[in-house]
Design an enzyme around this catalytic site. Structure first.
Site: not given
Ligand code: NAP
Length: 317
Positions: A266, A100, A50, A185
């Site tokens: 979101y 990232k 978005l 986690n």
């Molecule tokens: P990431 O670095 O890939 O981290 C993913 C994390 O989620 C890891 O700790 C992973 O656990 C865990 N995980 C993945 N699938 C899971 C599941 N089905 N059940 C439980 N835990 C799970 O991703 P990220 O960059 O941190 O982003 C995470 C999310 O944050 C994004 O998908 C996005 O929607 C959101 N986000 C939103 C904003 C915003 O502005 N609103 C900004 C940034 C991110 P393991 O360590 O066990 O693999």
């Protein structure tokens, strides 16, 4: 063709040329882009982002004659894509999945929290150099204040997840001296690594009761149930809820009316966690406000001027 029809045809062509494509690629960056795209988001997938509608609304409102576009850039293309934007006319980019963390090695400089988080979501070009920033944590903090009228320093927080978003949010909670912080986690080692990294920021005394001020726990029912009774704010920083058919990272039966729930995911509809929280009688919101505030912070980094918050909010509503 009559002169008047030629005029209409040319006007149409001009309009077409001046309108940005839905998604650009590395090939577009190589050959040069018309219209004047000076900002964008690199990701893969990126179609869902978005950010273009939010940032383009801000550019238009501020009468800045530039456009912001989506770029589908794969992991293997990132280095070349970042090299191609090292031009005086390029202002900066946002980075999203999967760049990232990978982009860190290509930066020429970064603000202190980028290295501590281990992830970068904003790059600003300065005389051909790539400077990295991370606005997720500050965006989250502003979003929580706006949504729940509370400051992180007054909260006991549990973050689910230990990836890039969780690390940014956790560091912000630590910097704002939150009451306590729990990282839950699926892979417990990653939660432990994160709490180890933040230990020095939790050394000060605080009134706590029987629970640890900084703690890593597995994403398991018994551990979560105990912690829910001892936190005020639960944050989902996992992608659980992003895709149709996903279930809530914490089921409704473990939630309680006293908690506030912030889902960083979101979507237009309620996320599974937001639905579960509402079912449990808790207050809950999705991550649109965090997206908005991390975006206004990015705009301010790029242009050194206040972002038009309400214009950007209306653009993503
Ligand atoms: P990431 O670095 O890939 O981290 C993913 C994390 O989620 C890891 O700790 C992973 O656990 C865990 N995980 C993945 N699938 C899971 C599941 N089905 N059940 C439980 N835990 C799970 O991703 P990220 O960059 O941190 O982003 C995470 C999310 O944050 C994004 O998908 C996005 O929607 C959101 N986000 C939103 C904003 C915003 O502005 N609103 C900004 C940034 C991110 P393991 O360590 O066990 O693999």
């Amino acid at each position: 063709m009559s002169p008047s029809r030629t005029g209409i045809f040319l006007a149409k062509m001009k309009r077409k040329r001046a309108t940005a494509k839905e998604v650009y690629t590395l090939a577009d960056l190589k050959k040069g882009i018309d219209p004047a795209i000076r900002l964008g988001v690199f990701g893969d997938p990126v179609e869902h982002s978005l950010s273009p509608q939010m940032q383009n609304a801000a550019l238009k409102h501020c009468k800045i004659d530039m456009q912001y576009a989506r770029f589908r850039i794969s992991r293997s293309e990132l280095r070349e894509a970042l090299d191609l934007i090292r031009k005086p006319e390029f202002v900066g980019v946002n980075l999203t999945i999967p760049h990232k963390i990978a982009a860190l090695e290509f930066l020429d400089g970064a603000e202190e929290n980028v290295m501590r988080i281990g992830a970068v979501n904003v790059i600003k070009l300065e005389t051909g150099k790539l400077h990295g920033f991370n606005t997720d944590g500050r965006g989250f903090s502003r979003a929580v204040r706006e949504e729940f009228s509370v400051d992180l320093r007054d909260l006991r927080v549990m973050i689910v997840g230990a990836g890039g978003a969780a690390r940014a949010i956790a560091l912000q909670c630590a910097k704002e001296n939150c009451e306590r912080l729990v990282i839950a986690n699926r892979t417990i080692e990653k939660a432990q690594n994160l709490t180890d990294d933040l230990r020095d920021l939790f050394s000060g005394p605080r009134v706590l009761g029987p629970v640890a001020r900084l703690q890593a726990i597995p994403l398991e029912e018994t551990a979560i149930r105990f912690q829910v009774a001892n936190v005020d704010l639960i944050v989902n920083a996992t992608p659980a809820g992003l895709n149709r058919g996903d279930s809530s990272p914490i089921p409704s039966r473990l939630l309680a009316p006293h908690v506030m729930v912030y889902d960083a995911v979101y979507s237009e509809k309620r996320t599974p966690l937001v639905s579960a929280a509402i079912e449990a009688g808790a207050r809950a919101v999705n991550g649109l406000s965090m997206l908005l505030h991390q975006g206004t912070l990015a705009f301010e980094i790029w242009f050194q001027r206040e972002a038009p918050l309400e214009v950007m909010r209306a653009a993503i509503r």
